[in-house]
Design a protein around this motif. Sequence first.
Motif, PDB file in Angstrom:
ATOM      1  N   VAL A 199      37.614 -13.344 -23.108  1.00  0.00           N
ATOM      2  CA  VAL A 199      38.246 -13.957 -24.279  1.00  0.00           C
ATOM      3  C   VAL A 199      38.802 -15.324 -23.882  1.00  0.00           C
ATOM      4  O   VAL A 199      39.597 -15.428 -22.944  1.00  0.00           O
ATOM      5  N   SER A 200      38.371 -16.370 -24.581  1.00  0.00           N
ATOM      6  CA  SER A 200      38.917 -17.713 -24.366  1.00  0.00           C
ATOM      7  C   SER A 200      39.621 -18.159 -25.637  1.00  0.00           C
ATOM      8  O   SER A 200      39.072 -18.043 -26.738  1.00  0.00           O
ATOM      9  N   ARG A 201      40.858 -18.643 -25.489  1.00  0.00           N
ATOM     10  CA  ARG A 201      41.674 -19.072 -26.617  1.00  0.00           C
ATOM     11  C   ARG A 201      42.061 -20.538 -26.450  1.00  0.00           C
ATOM     12  O   ARG A 201      42.361 -20.983 -25.340  1.00  0.00           O
ATOM     13  N   ASP A 202      42.068 -21.263 -27.550  1.00  0.00           N
ATOM     14  CA  ASP A 202      42.471 -22.670 -27.557  1.00  0.00           C
ATOM     15  C   ASP A 202      43.579 -22.883 -28.580  1.00  0.00           C
ATOM     16  O   ASP A 202      43.704 -22.124 -29.548  1.00  0.00           O
ATOM     17  N   ASN A 203      44.374 -23.933 -28.359  1.00  0.00           N
ATOM     18  CA  ASN A 203      45.501 -24.284 -29.236  1.00  0.00           C
ATOM     19  C   ASN A 203      46.507 -23.147 -29.339  1.00  0.00           C
ATOM     20  O   ASN A 203      46.999 -22.814 -30.426  1.00  0.00           O
ATOM     21  N   VAL A 204      46.832 -22.533 -28.197  1.00  0.00           N
ATOM     22  CA  VAL A 204      47.815 -21.459 -28.150  1.00  0.00           C
ATOM     23  C   VAL A 204      49.199 -22.079 -28.043  1.00  0.00           C
ATOM     24  O   VAL A 204      49.496 -22.792 -27.077  1.00  0.00           O
ATOM     25  N   PHE A 218      53.909 -26.810 -26.649  1.00  0.00           N
ATOM     26  CA  PHE A 218      52.634 -27.330 -26.169  1.00  0.00           C
ATOM     27  C   PHE A 218      51.515 -26.401 -26.639  1.00  0.00           C
ATOM     28  O   PHE A 218      51.730 -25.207 -26.818  1.00  0.00           O
ATOM     29  N   PHE A 219      50.338 -26.954 -26.835  1.00  0.00           N
ATOM     30  CA  PHE A 219      49.190 -26.167 -27.265  1.00  0.00           C
ATOM     31  C   PHE A 219      48.195 -26.100 -26.112  1.00  0.00           C
ATOM     32  O   PHE A 219      47.556 -27.098 -25.774  1.00  0.00           O
ATOM     33  N   ASP A 220      48.131 -24.914 -25.505  1.00  0.00           N
ATOM     34  CA  ASP A 220      47.374 -24.724 -24.280  1.00  0.00           C
ATOM     35  C   ASP A 220      46.124 -23.883 -24.532  1.00  0.00           C
ATOM     36  O   ASP A 220      45.883 -23.390 -25.633  1.00  0.00           O
ATOM     37  N   SER A 221      45.346 -23.705 -23.463  1.00  0.00           N
ATOM     38  CA  SER A 221      44.180 -22.829 -23.480  1.00  0.00           C
ATOM     39  C   SER A 221      44.428 -21.645 -22.557  1.00  0.00           C
ATOM     40  O   SER A 221      45.145 -21.760 -21.563  1.00  0.00           O
ATOM     41  N   GLN A 222      43.829 -20.507 -22.901  1.00  0.00           N
ATOM     42  CA  GLN A 222      43.968 -19.305 -22.095  1.00  0.00           C
ATOM     43  C   GLN A 222      42.601 -18.653 -21.931  1.00  0.00           C
ATOM     44  O   GLN A 222      41.758 -18.704 -22.828  1.00  0.00           O
ATOM     45  N   LEU A 223      42.404 -18.026 -20.773  1.00  0.00           N
ATOM     46  CA  LEU A 223      41.166 -17.304 -20.496  1.00  0.00           C
ATOM     47  C   LEU A 223      41.525 -15.928 -19.968  1.00  0.00           C
ATOM     48  O   LEU A 223      42.338 -15.799 -19.042  1.00  0.00           O
ATOM     49  N   THR A 224      40.942 -14.880 -20.565  1.00  0.00           N
ATOM     50  CA  THR A 224      41.216 -13.505 -20.164  1.00  0.00           C
ATOM     51  C   THR A 224      39.904 -12.788 -19.889  1.00  0.00           C
ATOM     52  O   THR A 224      39.012 -12.755 -20.742  1.00  0.00           O
ATOM     53  N   ASN A 225      39.793 -12.222 -18.684  1.00  0.00           N
ATOM     54  CA  ASN A 225      38.684 -11.336 -18.335  1.00  0.00           C
ATOM     55  C   ASN A 225      39.247  -9.949 -18.092  1.00  0.00           C
ATOM     56  O   ASN A 225      40.294  -9.803 -17.434  1.00  0.00           O
ATOM     57  N   GLY A 226      38.578  -8.923 -18.602  1.00  0.00           N
ATOM     58  CA  GLY A 226      39.139  -7.600 -18.438  1.00  0.00           C
ATOM     59  C   GLY A 226      38.126  -6.481 -18.586  1.00  0.00           C
ATOM     60  O   GLY A 226      36.973  -6.710 -18.957  1.00  0.00           O
ATOM     61  N   GLU A 227      38.592  -5.282 -18.269  1.00  0.00           N
ATOM     62  CA  GLU A 227      37.817  -4.056 -18.457  1.00  0.00           C
ATOM     63  C   GLU A 227      38.677  -3.088 -19.266  1.00  0.00           C
ATOM     64  O   GLU A 227      39.899  -3.121 -19.198  1.00  0.00           O
ATOM     65  N   GLU A 228      37.998  -2.217 -20.005  1.00  0.00           N
ATOM     66  CA  GLU A 228      38.717  -1.264 -20.840  1.00  0.00           C
ATOM     67  C   GLU A 228      37.960   0.051 -20.884  1.00  0.00           C
ATOM     68  O   GLU A 228      36.722   0.071 -20.881  1.00  0.00           O
TER      69      GLU A 228
END
Length: 246
Positions: A199-204, A218-228
Amino acid sequence: GVHHTLLTGFEYQNQIMDTNRVTASLPDIPNIFAPVAPETSPNSLAFKCDSSHSCDDNHLVANYYGLYATDQMDLTDKWKLRVGVRQDWYQNELDPLVTVLNPTTGLPSQFTNTGAPVIAGVPETRNDKPLSWNVGTLYHLTTWMAPYIGASQSYLSNFNSENSTNGIGKPESARQYEAGIRFTFLNERIVLNTAVFNVSRDNVATSVAQANGTDLIFFDSQLTNGEEVSLITKITDQWSLLANAT
């Protein structure tokens, strides 16, 4: 020759929010190894609203409209395909009720993300029309195992009472990719689902406290890698057991 299950809909949301906040500077604790808080009650504190104190007094109104459609297609007895699209309309308005000033210069000290000063009685508006989509496919390799993959693009309005001091931000966006395997046993009384995702998020919107006691957004970016992994077990017709780990 293809069976379709089509879901369509319309959504409308109206939000009205009021936020009013003032803060006080706390006196220093003389000895951190024997801490005694100098303040004994709120009456001994001076709550202020200026450039050195985090504060706001805003009236916010938002109207959200959405049209969506999702089609689930049975391409064959084993192969399923899902395609969806959603069109949103965001209408946001921020009405400042107070002008936060710098006590030294007497000038406005709060600014929107575009650099415009936040002035009482001067509303800020923003309209956006994001288009979201999702697509996924599943194939039954056996009666009890089905791998699947999916991708989606979604949006979220950056409009709330927490980050209103910096105006109205561009909508947050998210892109997700997912792949997994679904296992079913005992006529689907036990369902085990495993997945990996990106999951990649922008303008967080991210609030950062400043040394003078104020907050900046501030409006940052986030990257999440995971297993479920999730497990659903139907114990009886009335009882089911749910377990999940991510």
